[in-house]
Design a protein around this motif. Sequence first.
Motif, PDB file in Angstrom:
ATOM      1  N   TRP A   1       0.856  -1.189   0.000  1.00  0.00           N
ATOM      2  CA  TRP A   1       0.000   0.000   0.000  1.00  0.00           C
ATOM      3  C   TRP A   1       0.892   1.238   0.000  1.00  0.00           C
ATOM      4  N   SER A   2       0.308   2.383  -0.407  1.00  0.00           N
ATOM      5  CA  SER A   2       1.088   3.618  -0.369  1.00  0.00           C
ATOM      6  C   SER A   2       0.356   4.786   0.298  1.00  0.00           C
ATOM      7  N   PHE A   3      -0.983   4.754   0.342  1.00  0.00           N
ATOM      8  CA  PHE A   3      -1.735   5.853   0.962  1.00  0.00           C
ATOM      9  C   PHE A   3      -2.165   5.456   2.368  1.00  0.00           C
ATOM     10  N   HIS A   4      -1.820   6.291   3.366  1.00  0.00           N
ATOM     11  CA  HIS A   4      -2.142   5.968   4.757  1.00  0.00           C
ATOM     12  C   HIS A   4      -2.808   7.122   5.510  1.00  0.00           C
TER      13      HIS A   4
ATOM     14  N   ASP B   1       9.438   4.652   5.504  1.00  0.00           N
ATOM     15  CA  ASP B   1      10.149   5.397   6.532  1.00  0.00           C
ATOM     16  C   ASP B   1       9.288   6.530   7.099  1.00  0.00           C
ATOM     17  N   THR B   2       9.515   6.843   8.366  1.00  0.00           N
ATOM     18  CA  THR B   2       8.915   8.034   8.966  1.00  0.00           C
ATOM     19  C   THR B   2       9.982   8.745   9.790  1.00  0.00           C
ATOM     20  N   PRO B   3       9.969  10.079   9.798  1.00  0.00           N
ATOM     21  CA  PRO B   3      10.903  10.800  10.667  1.00  0.00           C
ATOM     22  C   PRO B   3      10.468  10.688  12.122  1.00  0.00           C
ATOM     23  N   GLU B   4      11.284  11.191  13.022  1.00  0.00           N
ATOM     24  CA  GLU B   4      10.956  11.096  14.449  1.00  0.00           C
ATOM     25  C   GLU B   4       9.703  11.882  14.800  1.00  0.00           C
ATOM     26  N   ASN B   5       9.478  12.983  14.099  1.00  0.00           N
ATOM     27  CA  ASN B   5       8.415  13.904  14.509  1.00  0.00           C
ATOM     28  C   ASN B   5       7.261  13.955  13.512  1.00  0.00           C
ATOM     29  N   GLY B   6       6.745  12.806  13.130  1.00  0.00           N
ATOM     30  CA  GLY B   6       5.562  12.798  12.276  1.00  0.00           C
ATOM     31  C   GLY B   6       5.718  11.982  11.014  1.00  0.00           C
ATOM     32  N   TYR B   7       5.355  12.557   9.861  1.00  0.00           N
ATOM     33  CA  TYR B   7       5.346  11.857   8.584  1.00  0.00           C
ATOM     34  C   TYR B   7       5.942  12.756   7.504  1.00  0.00           C
ATOM     35  N   TYR B   8       6.420  12.127   6.442  1.00  0.00           N
ATOM     36  CA  TYR B   8       6.857  12.895   5.278  1.00  0.00           C
ATOM     37  C   TYR B   8       5.656  13.393   4.474  1.00  0.00           C
ATOM     38  N   SER B   9       4.604  12.576   4.442  1.00  0.00           N
ATOM     39  CA  SER B   9       3.409  12.885   3.665  1.00  0.00           C
ATOM     40  C   SER B   9       2.308  11.935   4.100  1.00  0.00           C
ATOM     41  N   ASP B  10       1.133  12.064   3.470  1.00  0.00           N
ATOM     42  CA  ASP B  10       0.080  11.078   3.695  1.00  0.00           C
ATOM     43  C   ASP B  10       0.204   9.907   2.726  1.00  0.00           C
ATOM     44  N   HIS B  11       1.211   9.936   1.843  1.00  0.00           N
ATOM     45  CA  HIS B  11       1.541   8.851   0.931  1.00  0.00           C
ATOM     46  C   HIS B  11       2.975   8.383   1.196  1.00  0.00           C
TER      47      HIS B  11
ATOM     48  N   PRO C   1      -6.407   2.128   8.898  1.00  0.00           N
ATOM     49  CA  PRO C   1      -5.905   0.829   9.362  1.00  0.00           C
ATOM     50  C   PRO C   1      -5.062   0.156   8.271  1.00  0.00           C
ATOM     51  N   VAL C   2      -4.004  -0.517   8.670  1.00  0.00           N
ATOM     52  CA  VAL C   2      -3.050  -1.076   7.714  1.00  0.00           C
ATOM     53  C   VAL C   2      -3.735  -1.962   6.684  1.00  0.00           C
ATOM     54  N   GLU C   3      -4.670  -2.780   7.128  1.00  0.00           N
ATOM     55  CA  GLU C   3      -5.314  -3.722   6.210  1.00  0.00           C
ATOM     56  C   GLU C   3      -6.228  -3.032   5.192  1.00  0.00           C
ATOM     57  N   GLU C   4      -6.527  -1.749   5.389  1.00  0.00           N
ATOM     58  CA  GLU C   4      -7.406  -1.012   4.477  1.00  0.00           C
ATOM     59  C   GLU C   4      -6.650  -0.014   3.598  1.00  0.00           C
ATOM     60  N   ARG C   5      -5.351   0.060   3.728  1.00  0.00           N
ATOM     61  CA  ARG C   5      -4.585   1.058   2.986  1.00  0.00           C
ATOM     62  C   ARG C   5      -4.406   0.626   1.522  1.00  0.00           C
ATOM     63  N   PRO C   6      -4.696   1.518   0.560  1.00  0.00           N
ATOM     64  CA  PRO C   6      -4.591   1.156  -0.855  1.00  0.00           C
ATOM     65  C   PRO C   6      -3.244   1.555  -1.462  1.00  0.00           C
ATOM     66  N   LEU C   7      -2.882   0.894  -2.540  1.00  0.00           N
ATOM     67  CA  LEU C   7      -1.748   1.306  -3.367  1.00  0.00           C
ATOM     68  C   LEU C   7      -2.273   2.249  -4.436  1.00  0.00           C
ATOM     69  N   LEU C   8      -1.836   3.503  -4.406  1.00  0.00           N
ATOM     70  CA  LEU C   8      -2.295   4.515  -5.358  1.00  0.00           C
ATOM     71  C   LEU C   8      -1.161   5.080  -6.218  1.00  0.00           C
ATOM     72  N   ASP C   9       0.089   4.799  -5.847  1.00  0.00           N
ATOM     73  CA  ASP C   9       1.242   5.454  -6.464  1.00  0.00           C
ATOM     74  C   ASP C   9       2.053   4.445  -7.272  1.00  0.00           C
ATOM     75  N   TYR C  10       2.451   4.853  -8.490  1.00  0.00           N
ATOM     76  CA  TYR C  10       2.984   3.878  -9.449  1.00  0.00           C
ATOM     77  C   TYR C  10       4.180   4.416 -10.234  1.00  0.00           C
ATOM     78  N   ILE C  11       4.972   3.456 -10.685  1.00  0.00           N
ATOM     79  CA  ILE C  11       6.026   3.689 -11.669  1.00  0.00           C
ATOM     80  C   ILE C  11       5.801   2.681 -12.784  1.00  0.00           C
ATOM     81  N   TYR C  12       5.606   3.178 -14.000  1.00  0.00           N
ATOM     82  CA  TYR C  12       5.417   2.312 -15.169  1.00  0.00           C
ATOM     83  C   TYR C  12       6.543   2.551 -16.158  1.00  0.00           C
ATOM     84  N   ILE C  13       6.928   1.497 -16.859  1.00  0.00           N
ATOM     85  CA  ILE C  13       7.992   1.579 -17.855  1.00  0.00           C
ATOM     86  C   ILE C  13       7.532   0.876 -19.121  1.00  0.00           C
ATOM     87  N   ASN C  14       8.157   1.233 -20.254  1.00  0.00           N
ATOM     88  CA  ASN C  14       7.811   0.519 -21.485  1.00  0.00           C
ATOM     89  C   ASN C  14       8.803  -0.604 -21.758  1.00  0.00           C
ATOM     90  N   GLY C  15       8.688  -1.246 -22.899  1.00  0.00           N
ATOM     91  CA  GLY C  15       9.420  -2.475 -23.166  1.00  0.00           C
ATOM     92  C   GLY C  15      10.916  -2.341 -23.322  1.00  0.00           C
TER      93      GLY C  15
END
Length: 292
Positions: free
Chosen positions: A236-239, A271-281, A245-259
């Motif tokens: 998952w990527s969105f929290h 990862d999270t810093p000591e004082n909170g989060y980097y983002s909600d993703h 809750p961990v079991e409900e978190r979806p994967l919304l963020d992607y990297i796609y490549i061609n052939g």
Amino acid sequence: MKHSAISLWLLCCLLGTATLLGSCKQSGTSQPQPLNVMSFNIRLDVAVDSANSWPYRKANVCHMLSYYAPDLLGMQEVLPNQLADLKQGLPQYTAIGVGRDDGKDTGEYSPVFFRTDRFELLKQGAFSLSEQPDSFGIKGWDAAYNRVATWVILRDKLTDRQLAYFNTHLDHIGVTARREGIRLILQKIKELAPGLPTILTGDFNCLPTDEPSQILEAAGMQNASKAAAIAYGPTWSFHNFGRIPVEERPLLDYIYINGNTQVTRYRNIQDTPENGYYSDHNPVMAEISIQK
């Protein structure tokens, strides 16, 4: 005679070493050089986020990005003041993008950052995800918000090869807008970067099994999280700043490549810093090699 023989032997050794180094240098340039590519929705700067708002996160975000040091970085939900902070905190990168409201400097950006020491910018542009891609500030199809895609064509200074990189943020409400937005991006890839190895990153606001992913895969693009020889991290990527809750978190963020590219490693960065989060993703990152 003895000194002449020794001198001749040293000369041969030096010539041999020079030849060896020269051949190594030549073979190195012809080999694929791995690229680290990251997609990261940084969460726009809004006061309602309180302790998670941008002023409390920006230093940690720049430190994290400097540590992982992606060669190519696509971000979403970047407001003009956040873009200014990122440029200041990440001087090793060149930033490309436009505000989605006017195609200039108003509204959210979906910018592309690339390492200035590695790439030369050949072409750049942006288009809106709508029925009128050359017009900004309009909503496409059934979208809740106007959306934008940013693209660049770069020359890799290590290999002298060109590549195309597209970055976007699909709508969170409009099912039709997500589908047609992806179709538009594929059309633009054909128009703007025919035959080039291409990377697409973004917050797609949908699951890997949903229609946008199916359209991309049917067009021959690969999801880096599936294609990687080694994948590490959560599925998952969105929290929402840890509220979902961990079991409900979806994967919304992607990297796609061609052939023309190969994914060796994929990392979903929890990862999270000591004082909170980097983002909600979570940022997601892949190591990619571009083949001949």
